[in-house]
Design an enzyme around this catalytic site. Structure first.
Site, PDB file in Angstrom:
ATOM      1  N   CYS A 122      21.061 113.448  68.911  1.00 26.98           N
ATOM      2  CA  CYS A 122      20.421 113.078  67.651  1.00 26.98           C
ATOM      3  C   CYS A 122      21.215 111.970  66.958  1.00 26.98           C
ATOM      4  O   CYS A 122      22.248 111.524  67.444  1.00 26.98           O
ATOM      5  CB  CYS A 122      20.315 114.298  66.746  1.00 26.98           C
ATOM      6  SG  CYS A 122      19.524 115.714  67.539  1.00 26.98           S
ATOM      7  N   MET A 123      20.728 111.542  65.801  1.00 24.35           N
ATOM      8  CA  MET A 123      21.376 110.447  65.098  1.00 24.35           C
ATOM      9  C   MET A 123      22.813 110.778  64.710  1.00 24.35           C
ATOM     10  O   MET A 123      23.703 109.921  64.799  1.00 24.35           O
ATOM     11  CB  MET A 123      20.576 110.070  63.849  1.00 24.35           C
ATOM     12  CG  MET A 123      21.143 108.875  63.104  1.00 24.35           C
ATOM     13  SD  MET A 123      20.176 108.410  61.650  1.00 24.35           S
ATOM     14  CE  MET A 123      18.653 107.841  62.396  1.00 24.35           C
ATOM     15  N   ASP A 124      23.056 112.030  64.293  1.00 21.45           N
ATOM     16  CA  ASP A 124      24.364 112.402  63.757  1.00 21.45           C
ATOM     17  C   ASP A 124      25.031 113.546  64.500  1.00 21.45           C
ATOM     18  O   ASP A 124      26.130 113.957  64.109  1.00 21.45           O
ATOM     19  CB  ASP A 124      24.225 112.828  62.285  1.00 21.45           C
ATOM     20  CG  ASP A 124      23.397 111.851  61.478  1.00 21.45           C
ATOM     21  OD1 ASP A 124      23.810 110.684  61.380  1.00 21.45           O
ATOM     22  OD2 ASP A 124      22.329 112.252  60.977  1.00 21.45           O
TER      23      ASP A 124
ATOM     24  N   TYR B 131      15.778 118.285  69.440  1.00 20.26           N
ATOM     25  CA  TYR B 131      14.433 117.706  69.427  1.00 20.26           C
ATOM     26  C   TYR B 131      13.754 117.813  70.791  1.00 20.26           C
ATOM     27  O   TYR B 131      14.346 117.538  71.836  1.00 20.26           O
ATOM     28  CB  TYR B 131      14.484 116.240  69.036  1.00 20.26           C
ATOM     29  CG  TYR B 131      14.825 115.991  67.590  1.00 20.26           C
ATOM     30  CD1 TYR B 131      14.115 116.604  66.553  1.00 20.26           C
ATOM     31  CD2 TYR B 131      15.863 115.138  67.258  1.00 20.26           C
ATOM     32  CE1 TYR B 131      14.438 116.359  65.228  1.00 20.26           C
ATOM     33  CE2 TYR B 131      16.198 114.881  65.933  1.00 20.26           C
ATOM     34  CZ  TYR B 131      15.470 115.501  64.922  1.00 20.26           C
ATOM     35  OH  TYR B 131      15.800 115.253  63.615  1.00 20.26           O
TER      36      TYR B 131
ATOM     37  N   HIS C  76      31.665  80.510  83.697  1.00 19.31           N
ATOM     38  CA  HIS C  76      31.728  81.973  83.731  1.00 19.31           C
ATOM     39  C   HIS C  76      31.068  82.480  85.008  1.00 19.31           C
ATOM     40  O   HIS C  76      30.032  81.946  85.433  1.00 19.31           O
ATOM     41  CB  HIS C  76      31.009  82.559  82.511  1.00 19.31           C
ATOM     42  CG  HIS C  76      31.408  83.971  82.181  1.00 19.31           C
ATOM     43  ND1 HIS C  76      32.676  84.313  81.803  1.00 19.31           N
ATOM     44  CD2 HIS C  76      30.694  85.124  82.182  1.00 19.31           C
ATOM     45  CE1 HIS C  76      32.732  85.628  81.571  1.00 19.31           C
ATOM     46  NE2 HIS C  76      31.541  86.137  81.803  1.00 19.31           N
TER      47      HIS C  76
ATOM     48  N   ARG D 269      40.686  84.627  81.272  1.00 21.73           N
ATOM     49  CA  ARG D 269      40.089  85.164  80.046  1.00 21.73           C
ATOM     50  C   ARG D 269      39.714  86.645  80.208  1.00 21.73           C
ATOM     51  O   ARG D 269      38.533  86.988  80.186  1.00 21.73           O
ATOM     52  CB  ARG D 269      38.823  84.378  79.680  1.00 21.73           C
ATOM     53  CG  ARG D 269      38.963  82.882  79.555  1.00 21.73           C
ATOM     54  CD  ARG D 269      37.651  82.266  79.064  1.00 21.73           C
ATOM     55  NE  ARG D 269      36.497  82.724  79.806  1.00 21.73           N
ATOM     56  CZ  ARG D 269      35.974  82.109  80.869  1.00 21.73           C
ATOM     57  NH1 ARG D 269      36.528  80.999  81.333  1.00 21.73           N
ATOM     58  NH2 ARG D 269      34.916  82.595  81.474  1.00 21.73           N
TER      59      ARG D 269
ATOM     60  N   ARG E   3      23.314  81.273  82.113  1.00 25.55           N
ATOM     61  CA  ARG E   3      23.363  81.670  80.699  1.00 25.55           C
ATOM     62  C   ARG E   3      23.762  80.419  79.915  1.00 25.55           C
ATOM     63  O   ARG E   3      23.063  79.410  79.977  1.00 25.55           O
ATOM     64  CB  ARG E   3      24.343  82.845  80.536  1.00 25.55           C
ATOM     65  CG  ARG E   3      24.140  83.684  79.301  1.00 25.55           C
ATOM     66  CD  ARG E   3      25.030  84.908  79.293  1.00 25.55           C
ATOM     67  NE  ARG E   3      26.452  84.585  79.301  1.00 25.55           N
ATOM     68  CZ  ARG E   3      27.431  85.494  79.263  1.00 25.55           C
ATOM     69  NH1 ARG E   3      27.127  86.767  79.227  1.00 25.55           N
ATOM     70  NH2 ARG E   3      28.698  85.131  79.253  1.00 25.55           N
TER      71      ARG E   3
ATOM     72  N   LYS F 253      36.612  89.565  70.989  1.00 27.85           N
ATOM     73  CA  LYS F 253      35.299  89.563  70.338  1.00 27.85           C
ATOM     74  C   LYS F 253      34.815  90.999  70.122  1.00 27.85           C
ATOM     75  O   LYS F 253      35.386  91.955  70.645  1.00 27.85           O
ATOM     76  CB  LYS F 253      34.294  88.802  71.213  1.00 27.85           C
ATOM     77  CG  LYS F 253      34.034  89.452  72.557  1.00 27.85           C
ATOM     78  CD  LYS F 253      33.018  88.689  73.378  1.00 27.85           C
ATOM     79  CE  LYS F 253      32.779  89.396  74.715  1.00 27.85           C
ATOM     80  NZ  LYS F 253      31.744  88.719  75.510  1.00 27.85           N
TER      81      LYS F 253
END
Length: 384
Positions: free
Chosen positions: A325-327, A278, A176, A232, A144, A46
């Site tokens: 930062c983002m990038d 930042y 599980h 699993r 769950r 997954k």
């Protein structure tokens, strides 16, 4: 989702890439199959193979002895079938709005935790004219998915009636574990006992499940009494330990498969007292060289690793200086000789002194599962 285990063209000349060692996946699955003993092994693929690429890793796992594959969502299971993979596939998470006809037509095993799910599966099976294979899930203590002990007998009775009608097969019973990564926790044995009781109830309802399965990665490695007919493993397929209490990967013959690599995009000299990134959460206390790394939280680098995460650059570990930062993020390399284009390794197996996914998990206050699965689509995967 990655289609083929081929080099995408990314690599040492690329800005950033994630190198995936398919031999590491094969070696890890071989070790897991050995641990499973007589139980069959389902490789959980997954979340695009925990960020490693679902299809290349699924094929590598099957080559190493896994005989089942596991997915969370229907689109993942259908992608496996579209790629020509024919082994049993279990898909365990869907909502009432989803159309499961295609899953039944594709011979995908489905999970049911409640009567509505059984009804939806039965309706779809009637529409397509094929018997569905269902794994009934019992909640033995995780809280769950799964039917509670109070609801379990009715779920089994409903499944037995539908099986008698010929629209579904109660092929599996499963659950599980909540604390498998803490092998000494008392809930492990409690859940195993509750699972055995759930199996007995299913048997009394007239069901004859072919596979009974409970063990995740941790239980596969250290709790053989939880193996039953099928294990699993998930994160351990990719060479990672499911937790520090279980033990390091090498103890079990596992090898981390992902190495995350970038390159310095800018190097510059700054004076003492320079605020970095930042909010100036880092300030140089001396004249220093800063190296800019073109990778950020949009690529999966945790912002919480600000001033904490480490990388390997120029043969030394360097700590992130200032806000992620983002990038991009920044490294303070002091007076060391670093050049634009130099390789920066965020994490890998640790063989060359680089941090591991576990190191990053500690720095970010999370688990290694999250570190590898969050590496985003902007980062090309290169299969070796």
């Amino acid at each position: 989702m990655s289609e083929q285990p081929t080099d995408t063209g990314a690599g040492p000349a690329a800005r950033t890439y994630a190198a995936i060692e398919l031999d590491a996946v094969r070696d890890s699955v071989t070790a897991l199959v050995d641990r499973a003993g007589p139980a069959a092994t389902m490789a959980v693929v997954k979340a695009d193979g925990y960020g490693h690429g679902m299809l290349p890793c699924a094929r590598a796992a099957l080559e190493a002895g896994a005989t089942w594959l596991g997915t969370a969502f229907l689109e993942e299971a259908l992608a496996l079938r579209a790629a020509g993979i024919t082994v049993p596939v279990l898909c365990w998470l869907s909502t009432p709005a989803e159309n499961i006809d295609a899953a039944i037509e594709a011979d995908i095993d489905l999970s049911a935790s409640a009567p509505w799910a059984l009804r939806r599966i039965a309706e779809a099976a009637r529409r397509v004219g094929r018997r569905a294979r269902v794994h009934l899930k019992a909640d033995t203590g995780l809280g769950r998915a799964g039917a509670t002990p109070a609801d379990w007998p009715d779920l089994c009775d409903d499944a037995a009636r539908l099986e008698a009608e010929g629209v579904l097969s109660g092929y599996g019973v499963w659950s599980h574990l909540a604390f498998a990564d803490a092998p000494g926790h008392p809930t492990v044995q409690t859940q195993i006992g509750m699972f055995r009781e759930a199996i007995d109830i299913a048997d009394k309802a007239g069901l004859t499940p072919v596979v009974r399965h409970l063990a995740n990665s941790a239980a596969t490695l250290v709790s053989p009494q939880a193996h039953f007919d099928l294990v699993r493993p998930g994160v351990s397929v990719y060479g990672l330990s499911p937790g520090p209490e279980v033990g390091p990967p090498a103890r079990f013959g596992l090898r981390p498969a992902m190495t995350l690599v970038s390159h310095a995009a800018l190097v510059k000299r700054v004076p003492a007292g320079t605020g970095v990134s930042y909010a100036h959460r880092y300030t140089t206390d001396h004249a220093a060289t800063l190296a800019l790394v073109p990778l950020g939280y949009a690529d999966g680098v945790p912002r919480s690793a600000t001033n904490r995460g480490e990388v390997l650059l120029g043969g030394r570990r360097r700590r992130i200086a200032g806000t992620v930062c983002m990038d991009q993020f920044v490294l303070d390399v002091g007076d060391d000789d670093v050049s634009v284009g130099d390789e920066v390794v965020l994490f890998g197996p640790g063989d060359q002194g680089e941090p591991t996914a576990d190191d990053w998990a500690t720095a970010a206050g999370t688990i290694n599962y999250e570190i590898v699965t969050r590496i985003g689509a902007r980062v090309p995967r290169v299969y070796r």
